[in-house]
Design a protein around this motif. Sequence first.
Motif, short mmCIF file in Angstrom:
data_model
loop_
_atom_site.label_atom_id
_atom_site.label_comp_id
_atom_site.label_asym_id
_atom_site.label_seq_id
_atom_site.Cartn_x
_atom_site.Cartn_y
_atom_site.Cartn_z
N THR A 36 -5.04 -7.89 1.78
CA THR A 36 -3.85 -8.73 1.92
C THR A 36 -3.04 -8.26 3.12
N GLN A 37 -2.14 -9.11 3.57
CA GLN A 37 -1.31 -8.77 4.72
C GLN A 37 -0.41 -7.57 4.42
N LEU A 38 0.13 -7.49 3.20
CA LEU A 38 0.99 -6.34 2.85
C LEU A 38 0.24 -5.02 2.99
N TRP A 39 -1.01 -4.97 2.52
CA TRP A 39 -1.80 -3.74 2.62
C TRP A 39 -2.12 -3.44 4.07
N MET B 15 2.43 0.49 0.07
CA MET B 15 1.70 -0.13 -1.03
C MET B 15 0.98 0.92 -1.87
N LEU B 16 0.41 1.94 -1.24
CA LEU B 16 -0.26 2.98 -1.99
C LEU B 16 0.75 3.79 -2.80
#
Length: 181
Positions: free
Chosen positions: A158-161, A168-169
Amino acid sequence: AGGYSGKLARKWKEKHMDTNEQGLTVYQRPGELRVYSPDELDTLHKTLAAGTTPVQFALFLAIAKAAGLDPFRRHLYAVVYNGKMAVITGIDGFRAIAERSGSYAGQTPTQWCGPDGQWVDVWLAPGAPAAARVGIYRKGFAEPTYQAVLYREFVRPTQLWKDMPAHMLGVRAEAHAIRRA
């Protein structure tokens, strides 16, 4: 697509949901009621539960009610994969559950590490960290309960990752630490 009419959905909602002329009542905490207006229900169905069938949407609302979580507070989301709905608890939902448990006493700052295994408080290296960890303090426990998560096991396309892999992690580490504690 759109709306939540239909005989089956109506019967299910009548049996499992508390409704009145103002909308749907969802219990957030003991003694606290949240009433969704028909417009709010329509907004939820078109945004945070987009793609759900009327029956899936009614089930999503029943799960939110049973868990005392509010989709408008970004506590949980309904996601449809190949026609099947999954209800995803967001980090704000995990935080709400932890707070109302009565045993949550805070958490450590998020830490990240690269392949070298050296934990740092701020991820400044280019690229994604190899792992992240968070510790959760519980009342009555001397030490925090830590949970580490690996990037290779949680990364999503995804774009967020792509844009914020360390963030995100870290969120995944916090959610898993809350669940574990």
